[in-house]
Structures are given as C-alpha cells and as structure tokens.
Design a protein around this motif. Structure first.
Motif, PDB file in Angstrom:
ATOM      1  N   ARG A 255     -37.939  74.909 -23.712  1.00 36.88           N
ATOM      2  CA  ARG A 255     -38.109  76.196 -23.049  1.00 36.88           C
ATOM      3  C   ARG A 255     -37.219  77.283 -23.652  1.00 36.88           C
ATOM      4  N   PRO A 256     -37.343  77.558 -24.969  1.00 42.22           N
ATOM      5  CA  PRO A 256     -36.551  78.656 -25.538  1.00 42.22           C
ATOM      6  C   PRO A 256     -37.033  80.021 -25.083  1.00 42.22           C
ATOM      7  N   PHE A 257     -38.258  80.113 -24.617  1.00 43.49           N
ATOM      8  CA  PHE A 257     -38.801  81.368 -24.098  1.00 43.49           C
ATOM      9  C   PHE A 257     -39.945  81.036 -23.150  1.00 43.49           C
ATOM     10  N   GLU A 258     -40.357  82.045 -22.370  1.00 44.67           N
ATOM     11  CA  GLU A 258     -41.447  81.891 -21.428  1.00 44.67           C
ATOM     12  C   GLU A 258     -42.388  83.073 -21.561  1.00 44.67           C
ATOM     13  N   ILE A 259     -43.505  83.002 -20.858  1.00 44.81           N
ATOM     14  CA  ILE A 259     -44.476  84.100 -20.888  1.00 44.81           C
ATOM     15  C   ILE A 259     -43.827  85.362 -20.327  1.00 44.81           C
ATOM     16  N   GLY A 260     -43.968  86.461 -21.054  1.00 46.10           N
ATOM     17  CA  GLY A 260     -43.364  87.725 -20.655  1.00 46.10           C
ATOM     18  C   GLY A 260     -42.068  88.044 -21.365  1.00 46.10           C
ATOM     19  N   ASP A 261     -41.488  87.065 -22.083  1.00 43.21           N
ATOM     20  CA  ASP A 261     -40.235  87.315 -22.805  1.00 43.21           C
ATOM     21  C   ASP A 261     -40.495  88.109 -24.080  1.00 43.21           C
ATOM     22  N   TRP A 262     -39.519  88.902 -24.462  1.00 40.68           N
ATOM     23  CA  TRP A 262     -39.565  89.665 -25.716  1.00 40.68           C
ATOM     24  C   TRP A 262     -38.775  88.869 -26.748  1.00 40.68           C
ATOM     25  N   ILE A 263     -39.485  88.379 -27.768  1.00 40.89           N
ATOM     26  CA  ILE A 263     -38.861  87.497 -28.739  1.00 40.89           C
ATOM     27  C   ILE A 263     -39.103  88.032 -30.146  1.00 40.89           C
ATOM     28  N   ALA A 264     -38.313  87.504 -31.060  1.00 43.94           N
ATOM     29  CA  ALA A 264     -38.478  87.783 -32.488  1.00 43.94           C
ATOM     30  C   ALA A 264     -38.341  86.465 -33.225  1.00 43.94           C
ATOM     31  N   LEU A 265     -39.334  86.152 -34.057  1.00 48.56           N
ATOM     32  CA  LEU A 265     -39.283  84.930 -34.860  1.00 48.56           C
ATOM     33  C   LEU A 265     -40.058  85.159 -36.147  1.00 48.56           C
ATOM     34  N   ALA A 266     -39.467  84.695 -37.238  1.00 49.88           N
ATOM     35  CA  ALA A 266     -40.081  84.872 -38.565  1.00 49.88           C
ATOM     36  C   ALA A 266     -40.424  86.350 -38.760  1.00 49.88           C
ATOM     37  N   ASP A 267     -41.710  86.634 -39.041  1.00 44.66           N
ATOM     38  CA  ASP A 267     -42.141  88.012 -39.259  1.00 44.66           C
ATOM     39  C   ASP A 267     -42.786  88.618 -38.026  1.00 44.66           C
ATOM     40  N   ALA A 268     -42.751  87.935 -36.899  1.00 40.17           N
ATOM     41  CA  ALA A 268     -43.406  88.405 -35.680  1.00 40.17           C
ATOM     42  C   ALA A 268     -42.369  88.818 -34.648  1.00 40.17           C
ATOM     43  N   GLU A 269     -42.681  89.882 -33.919  1.00 42.39           N
ATOM     44  CA  GLU A 269     -41.832  90.353 -32.837  1.00 42.39           C
ATOM     45  C   GLU A 269     -42.716  90.953 -31.761  1.00 42.39           C
ATOM     46  N   GLY A 270     -42.423  90.639 -30.512  1.00 40.93           N
ATOM     47  CA  GLY A 270     -43.217  91.194 -29.431  1.00 40.93           C
ATOM     48  C   GLY A 270     -43.046  90.388 -28.156  1.00 40.93           C
ATOM     49  N   THR A 271     -43.957  90.625 -27.218  1.00 41.44           N
ATOM     50  CA  THR A 271     -43.916  89.987 -25.903  1.00 41.44           C
ATOM     51  C   THR A 271     -44.841  88.783 -25.897  1.00 41.44           C
ATOM     52  N   VAL A 272     -44.348  87.656 -25.387  1.00 40.27           N
ATOM     53  CA  VAL A 272     -45.142  86.428 -25.316  1.00 40.27           C
ATOM     54  C   VAL A 272     -46.200  86.591 -24.235  1.00 40.27           C
ATOM     55  N   THR A 273     -47.466  86.435 -24.603  1.00 39.99           N
ATOM     56  CA  THR A 273     -48.568  86.578 -23.650  1.00 39.99           C
ATOM     57  C   THR A 273     -49.165  85.245 -23.229  1.00 39.99           C
ATOM     58  N   ASP A 274     -49.034  84.214 -24.063  1.00 40.98           N
ATOM     59  CA  ASP A 274     -49.619  82.919 -23.703  1.00 40.98           C
ATOM     60  C   ASP A 274     -48.953  81.834 -24.536  1.00 40.98           C
ATOM     61  N   ILE A 275     -48.774  80.677 -23.901  1.00 46.18           N
ATOM     62  CA  ILE A 275     -48.217  79.517 -24.590  1.00 46.18           C
ATOM     63  C   ILE A 275     -49.137  78.337 -24.307  1.00 46.18           C
ATOM     64  N   THR A 276     -49.810  77.850 -25.328  1.00 45.09           N
ATOM     65  CA  THR A 276     -50.676  76.687 -25.185  1.00 45.09           C
ATOM     66  C   THR A 276     -50.017  75.492 -25.866  1.00 45.09           C
ATOM     67  N   VAL A 277     -50.684  74.367 -25.811  1.00 39.79           N
ATOM     68  CA  VAL A 277     -50.135  73.179 -26.447  1.00 39.79           C
ATOM     69  C   VAL A 277     -50.173  73.308 -27.965  1.00 39.79           C
ATOM     70  N   VAL A 278     -51.083  74.127 -28.489  1.00 37.74           N
ATOM     71  CA  VAL A 278     -51.281  74.222 -29.931  1.00 37.74           C
ATOM     72  C   VAL A 278     -50.597  75.442 -30.528  1.00 37.74           C
ATOM     73  N   ASN A 279     -50.665  76.605 -29.857  1.00 41.98           N
ATOM     74  CA  ASN A 279     -50.122  77.817 -30.454  1.00 41.98           C
ATOM     75  C   ASN A 279     -49.490  78.704 -29.391  1.00 41.98           C
ATOM     76  N   THR A 280     -48.806  79.744 -29.881  1.00 42.31           N
ATOM     77  CA  THR A 280     -48.159  80.740 -29.031  1.00 42.31           C
ATOM     78  C   THR A 280     -48.697  82.108 -29.418  1.00 42.31           C
ATOM     79  N   ARG A 281     -49.028  82.909 -28.412  1.00 42.49           N
ATOM     80  CA  ARG A 281     -49.573  84.253 -28.653  1.00 42.49           C
ATOM     81  C   ARG A 281     -48.507  85.298 -28.320  1.00 42.49           C
ATOM     82  N   VAL A 282     -48.298  86.223 -29.268  1.00 43.46           N
ATOM     83  CA  VAL A 282     -47.299  87.276 -29.118  1.00 43.46           C
ATOM     84  C   VAL A 282     -47.984  88.612 -29.352  1.00 43.46           C
TER      85      VAL A 282
END
Length: 376
Positions: free
Chosen positions: A217-244
C-alpha cells in the motif's frame, strides 16, 4: 413377479373399455390438478419458510439480509410437474394393459436414477457455491465499511481470490461425484500453466506486482504520486495495472510490474507538501532586507500554510544575481493547488520587490573586440 401378478389382477378387474376410460380420465384430472395447482403452492411455500428461517437465524454471522438466496423455484416446479405427468402416463399404460412397456420404462428410469442423483448433487454444489459467494461478498463489504484498513482495491482482490477458490473447490467436488479423477486435470493444468506463464510473463509479473502493491500500500486511489515519467492522481488500481491522471487531463496506464520497480513519490501521504520558488536579487541589494521583504510577502498569501512558517534562504551566487529560495507549505496537496499557490507566491514576491526598489536582474553579456574595446 408378485407385483406383476397383482398389477395384472387389477387390470383384469377393469375389463370393460368404459372402466378403463374412466380411470384414465381420473388419472389425468388428478395429475393435472396436482401438477399445476398443488405442487407449485407447496414448493413456493417451503421456499418461503426456509428463506424466512434462514434470514431470522441468529447463528448466521453478519447481516443475513445483505445477501440474497436465489433458489430456482421455477425449475423445481417444472421438474415436479414433469414427474407427476410421467407417473400418470405410466399408470394409464398399466390400465390399458401395457405391463411390459411400463416395466421396461421403469427399468430404464432405474438405470437413469444414479445419473439423476449425481445431477441433483451437482446442482446442489453449484447452488451452495453461489450462496457461499454471496455470503463472502456480504461479509467482505461489511468488514470494509466498518474498517479503514481495507481499501476498495484490496476488497476487490480479496473477493476475486476467494471467488476463484470457492469455484475451484466446487468444480473438483463435482468432478469427483461424476467419477472423474481431478489429478489428471491438475497435471494438464500444470503444463498448460507453464506454457501460459512463459507466453505471458509480463502479465503474470504485473499480477504478482498488483498483489504486492495491495499488501505494501504505497499509495491509494486519490493520491498524488510521481513515478518514472508519470505524475498525477491515482484514479484506479487493478490487479494488472495502475491508472494515473496527469495534470494535462491524460490518463496514463502503467503496468504494476513497472510501478513496483520504480521509485514512488507520494505527495499526499502526509496531507501537506512543501514547495519552493527561486528568485534572484541584485548584488547591490541588502540580502537581509530582501529576505525580510520576500518573507513578509509570502506570509500574506492565503493559499499557503502559516505553520510551518514560510522561509527565505540564500542558496547560490548566480552569474547575475543572488538566488534566494522561497519555501512554503500547502495542505491537501494536488497539482492544481501547487500551480495556484506557486502563481500566488510569484505575484506577491514580484510586487513586494518592486515596492521595495529591489531589482531582479537578468543575465548580462559583454563582448570584447580584438582591440579590447567594450561593446554592449
């Protein structure tokens, strides 16, 4: 043989055609009445009684009304009607003297009885599995609503894992009832799993990474994160991918394997964030006076926090100016709040320096000719 003799004696007693027609008509009336009037009422009444008792039983954990027990009453009614009509038809054949045909039909039904029993048990296992899934879903939902430790993403993953477990157990039980050895199927599934795992290593890696993210649980839906070349608000977390969703409104889909291997910066975990704006002042200006002017200007900005207090710190001696770093904090951070707070601080600093007659210099260049004359 005794049964056959008794049946034959009854048939001999109905020697006349009129008597056989009367008995056949009576059988038809009784069968139709029992099939369409009596049986549906009895079956639906039993279903209501069982459902009422189950839903009011204090021994059931949780709230029993949170899940539904879908009992196929329509199918049971139709099967009962078919059995009653078939029995009436066999009795009618007996009345008309077709004893051998009836005995053959009864023997065939006796041979089909084990198959019918297995089919009934299989349907019972399927129904029990569906009811179990309803109960599990209700229990997980109730626990998630009562506790803050289980997120929506974790709730979905836990339910999917339990769902697969219940369905696999029900399938193995059904195969065992039909005499199928599940060990051979498991061996085949193992080889098939190796083939699929080799062909879909990325997908399986993302699946495992999704389970790890669920636990870490490094982040949850609604968190503002930055990783690699992506930055933004987490909108969905599935078993396969994460949407930002980035500040430009674009949705970036990142495989969980890449998320797990990247350095994750969560800017909302502490519910506040420190920002900074660099400003340069002229070398001729008094640094302490410039610091006080800028600090007073930042303190009056309504979009930043008073505690921790803003700070102005000299950080570098630039080519044309002394660089002062303005540090300030915002609460409930988001990309939009960062942009608005930074813009408000820049406006306030520029206005304050202009009012204090402190110059913000720009780079100067000097060109020297061969005869060392200065050209601006």
């Amino acid at each position: 043989m005794r049964v056959a003799h008794r049946v034959q004696s009854i048939i001999d007693a109905l020697a006349s055609t009129q008597a056989r027609l009367a008995v056949t008509a009576a059988l038809a009336v009784v069968a139709v009445g029992a099939a369409w009037l009596v049986a549906p009422r009895i079956i639906r009444g039993v279903h209501r009684q069982l459902t009422a008792r189950v839903l009011t039983d204090d021994r059931i954990p949780g709230d029993p009304t949170a899940f539904s027990i879908d009992f196929p009453t329509g199918i049971v009614v139709r099967l009962t009607q078919a059995v009653l009509l078939a029995a009436a038809a066999l009795l009618a054949l007996l009345v008309w003297g077709y004893v051998d045909l009836v005995m053959l039909a009864v023997a065939s039904l006796a041979d089909l009885l084990p198959v019918a029993v297995r089919l009934a048990v299989t349907l019972g296992i399927a129904g029990a599995a569906l009811v179990t899934l309803d109960v599990v879903d209700a229990r997980i939902t109730a626990y998630a609503e009562a506790s803050d430790t289980l997120t929506q993403h974790q709730q979905g993953v836990v339910f999917r894992v339990l769902q697969i477990t219940v369905l696999v157990a029900a399938g193995i039980a059904a195969l065992t009832i039909w005499g199928v050895d599940p060990s051979g199927l498991l061996v085949g599934a193992g080889f098939l799993g190796i083939v699929i795992g080799t062909a879909a290593r990325t997908t399986i890696g993302s699946l495992i990474a999704g389970l790890v993210l669920m636990v870490a649980r490094p982040f949850e839906i609604g968190d503002w994160i930055a990783l690699a070349d992506a930055e933004g608000t987490v909108t969905d977390i599935t078993v396969v991918n994460t949407r930002v969703r980035n500040p430009s409104g674009e949705e970036v889909v990142i495989p969980n394997e890449n998320v797990l291997n990247a350095t994750i910066t969560n800017r909302t975990s502490l519910d506040r964030l420190r920002l900074s704006v660099a400003v340069g002042v002229d070398y001729d200006a008094d640094i302490e006076t410039a610091e006080d002017v800028i600090e007073d200007a930042i303190t009056d900005v309504s979009r930043i926090l008073d505690t921790p207090a803003p700070q102005v710190v000299p950080t570098a001696l630039g080519d044309s100016a002394i660089v002062l770093e303005c540090r300030f904090w915002i609460t409930h951070p988001s990309p939009a709040k960062r942009s608005m707070a930074t813009a408000a601080v820049v406006r306030a600093v520029k206005t304050a320096l202009d009012d204090a007659d402190i110059d913000i210099p720009y780079p100067h260049r000097q060109l020297l000719t061969e005869d060392d004359s200065l050209q601006a």
